[in-house]
Design a protein around this motif. Structure first.
Motif, PDB file in Angstrom:
ATOM      1  N   ASN A  19      43.822  33.332  51.278  1.00  0.00           N
ATOM      2  CA  ASN A  19      42.681  32.394  51.499  1.00  0.00           C
ATOM      3  C   ASN A  19      41.475  32.952  51.808  1.00  0.00           C
ATOM      4  N   GLN A  20      41.377  34.240  52.147  1.00  0.00           N
ATOM      5  CA  GLN A  20      40.122  34.975  52.554  1.00  0.00           C
ATOM      6  C   GLN A  20      39.412  35.076  51.381  1.00  0.00           C
ATOM      7  N   ALA A  21      37.852  34.996  51.537  1.00  0.00           N
ATOM      8  CA  ALA A  21      37.128  35.194  50.437  1.00  0.00           C
ATOM      9  C   ALA A  21      36.245  36.326  50.578  1.00  0.00           C
ATOM     10  N   GLY A  22      35.345  36.794  49.895  1.00  0.00           N
ATOM     11  CA  GLY A  22      34.432  37.770  50.027  1.00  0.00           C
ATOM     12  C   GLY A  22      33.888  38.106  48.757  1.00  0.00           C
ATOM     13  N   GLN A  23      33.116  39.570  48.801  1.00  0.00           N
ATOM     14  CA  GLN A  23      32.328  40.045  47.652  1.00  0.00           C
ATOM     15  C   GLN A  23      32.789  41.569  47.353  1.00  0.00           C
ATOM     16  N   ILE A  24      32.775  41.626  46.353  1.00  0.00           N
ATOM     17  CA  ILE A  24      33.175  43.228  46.146  1.00  0.00           C
ATOM     18  C   ILE A  24      31.976  43.810  46.210  1.00  0.00           C
ATOM     19  N   VAL A  25      31.954  44.878  47.079  1.00  0.00           N
ATOM     20  CA  VAL A  25      30.671  45.797  47.381  1.00  0.00           C
ATOM     21  C   VAL A  25      30.626  47.241  46.762  1.00  0.00           C
ATOM     22  N   ALA A  26      32.121  47.725  46.697  1.00  0.00           N
ATOM     23  CA  ALA A  26      32.156  49.104  46.461  1.00  0.00           C
ATOM     24  C   ALA A  26      33.703  49.506  46.269  1.00  0.00           C
ATOM     25  N   VAL A  27      33.818  50.605  45.606  1.00  0.00           N
ATOM     26  CA  VAL A  27      35.209  51.369  45.399  1.00  0.00           C
ATOM     27  C   VAL A  27      35.397  52.290  45.943  1.00  0.00           C
ATOM     28  N   LYS A  28      36.466  52.937  46.367  1.00  0.00           N
ATOM     29  CA  LYS A  28      36.693  54.289  47.026  1.00  0.00           C
ATOM     30  C   LYS A  28      37.156  55.162  45.816  1.00  0.00           C
ATOM     31  N   ASP A  29      37.889  54.666  44.715  1.00  0.00           N
ATOM     32  CA  ASP A  29      38.138  55.491  43.559  1.00  0.00           C
ATOM     33  C   ASP A  29      36.820  55.369  42.410  1.00  0.00           C
ATOM     34  N   SER A  30      35.962  56.305  42.282  1.00  0.00           N
ATOM     35  CA  SER A  30      34.870  55.998  41.402  1.00  0.00           C
ATOM     36  C   SER A  30      35.306  56.801  40.170  1.00  0.00           C
ATOM     37  N   SER A  31      36.524  56.962  39.995  1.00  0.00           N
ATOM     38  CA  SER A  31      36.894  58.064  38.713  1.00  0.00           C
ATOM     39  C   SER A  31      36.492  57.224  37.353  1.00  0.00           C
ATOM     40  N   ALA A  32      36.313  57.580  36.489  1.00  0.00           N
ATOM     41  CA  ALA A  32      35.895  56.821  35.257  1.00  0.00           C
ATOM     42  C   ALA A  32      37.038  56.021  34.684  1.00  0.00           C
ATOM     43  N   ALA A  33      38.440  56.377  34.765  1.00  0.00           N
ATOM     44  CA  ALA A  33      39.445  55.669  34.552  1.00  0.00           C
ATOM     45  C   ALA A  33      39.629  54.561  35.244  1.00  0.00           C
ATOM     46  N   PHE A  34      39.350  54.515  36.607  1.00  0.00           N
ATOM     47  CA  PHE A  34      39.361  53.396  37.567  1.00  0.00           C
ATOM     48  C   PHE A  34      38.217  52.466  37.125  1.00  0.00           C
ATOM     49  N   LEU A  35      36.981  52.962  37.182  1.00  0.00           N
ATOM     50  CA  LEU A  35      35.848  51.944  36.875  1.00  0.00           C
ATOM     51  C   LEU A  35      36.137  51.040  35.473  1.00  0.00           C
ATOM     52  N   LYS A  36      36.825  51.927  34.444  1.00  0.00           N
ATOM     53  CA  LYS A  36      37.018  51.412  33.266  1.00  0.00           C
ATOM     54  C   LYS A  36      37.958  50.208  33.394  1.00  0.00           C
ATOM     55  N   TYR A  37      38.979  50.509  34.260  1.00  0.00           N
ATOM     56  CA  TYR A  37      40.050  49.546  34.408  1.00  0.00           C
ATOM     57  C   TYR A  37      39.620  48.206  35.050  1.00  0.00           C
ATOM     58  N   LEU A  38      38.706  48.384  36.157  1.00  0.00           N
ATOM     59  CA  LEU A  38      37.848  47.162  36.671  1.00  0.00           C
ATOM     60  C   LEU A  38      37.113  46.658  35.848  1.00  0.00           C
ATOM     61  N   ASP A  39      36.427  47.340  35.026  1.00  0.00           N
ATOM     62  CA  ASP A  39      35.636  46.488  34.180  1.00  0.00           C
ATOM     63  C   ASP A  39      36.209  45.728  33.109  1.00  0.00           C
ATOM     64  N   LYS A  40      37.601  46.061  32.727  1.00  0.00           N
ATOM     65  CA  LYS A  40      38.282  45.764  31.490  1.00  0.00           C
ATOM     66  C   LYS A  40      38.992  44.306  31.946  1.00  0.00           C
ATOM     67  N   VAL A  41      39.557  44.223  33.583  1.00  0.00           N
ATOM     68  CA  VAL A  41      39.966  43.189  34.149  1.00  0.00           C
ATOM     69  C   VAL A  41      39.049  42.273  34.743  1.00  0.00           C
ATOM     70  N   GLY A  42      37.680  42.794  34.952  1.00  0.00           N
ATOM     71  CA  GLY A  42      36.834  41.726  35.383  1.00  0.00           C
ATOM     72  C   GLY A  42      36.297  41.925  36.745  1.00  0.00           C
ATOM     73  N   ALA A  43      36.919  42.781  37.461  1.00  0.00           N
ATOM     74  CA  ALA A  43      36.746  42.967  39.013  1.00  0.00           C
ATOM     75  C   ALA A  43      35.322  43.918  39.404  1.00  0.00           C
ATOM     76  N   TYR A  44      34.398  43.329  39.179  1.00  0.00           N
ATOM     77  CA  TYR A  44      32.984  44.259  39.272  1.00  0.00           C
ATOM     78  C   TYR A  44      32.373  44.278  40.578  1.00  0.00           C
ATOM     79  N   ILE A  45      31.503  45.219  40.900  1.00  0.00           N
ATOM     80  CA  ILE A  45      30.762  45.195  42.273  1.00  0.00           C
ATOM     81  C   ILE A  45      29.937  44.067  42.015  1.00  0.00           C
ATOM     82  N   GLY A  46      29.694  43.243  43.047  1.00  0.00           N
ATOM     83  CA  GLY A  46      29.094  41.799  43.221  1.00  0.00           C
ATOM     84  C   GLY A  46      29.848  40.610  43.137  1.00  0.00           C
ATOM     85  N   ALA A  47      31.192  40.874  42.368  1.00  0.00           N
ATOM     86  CA  ALA A  47      32.114  39.706  42.274  1.00  0.00           C
ATOM     87  C   ALA A  47      32.331  39.005  43.350  1.00  0.00           C
TER      88      ALA A  47
END
Length: 86
Positions: A19-47
């Motif tokens: 029930n906590q809410a917030g906003q995604i501001v950064a990622v610890k793992d900035s590998s291309a594979a992880f960023l591609k995964y996040l983009d695919k599932v829709g969990a973007y910076i600012g979400a």
């Protein structure tokens, strides 16, 4: 200062409670594979996110993104995403 985003601590999603809410501001793992995964599932910076459920068994989470899309995320993925709580 009230309302200053920088003053609020960043926490990994897996450390947030149901029930906590917030906003995604950064990622610890900035590998291309992880960023591609996040983009695919829709969990973007600012979400905007809300924790709907945490599975005790494996630490996986159910997360609502932008009040419209529900994601299921492993504990490892959630640990690599940082948010500020709102």
């Amino acid at each position: 200062e009230f309302g200053d985003v920088r003053a609020r601590p960043r926490v990994a999603l897996n450390e947030m409670e149901v029930n906590q809410a917030g906003q995604i501001v950064a990622v610890k793992d900035s590998s291309a594979a992880f960023l591609k995964y996040l983009d695919k599932v829709g969990a973007y910076i600012g979400a905007r996110i809300k924790i709907l459920d945490k599975v005790e068994f494996d630490g996986s989470m159910e997360i609502l993104v932008d009040q419209k899309k529900t994601l299921f995320m492993s504990k490892d993925v959630a640990a690599n995403i940082l948010a500020i709580q709102s």
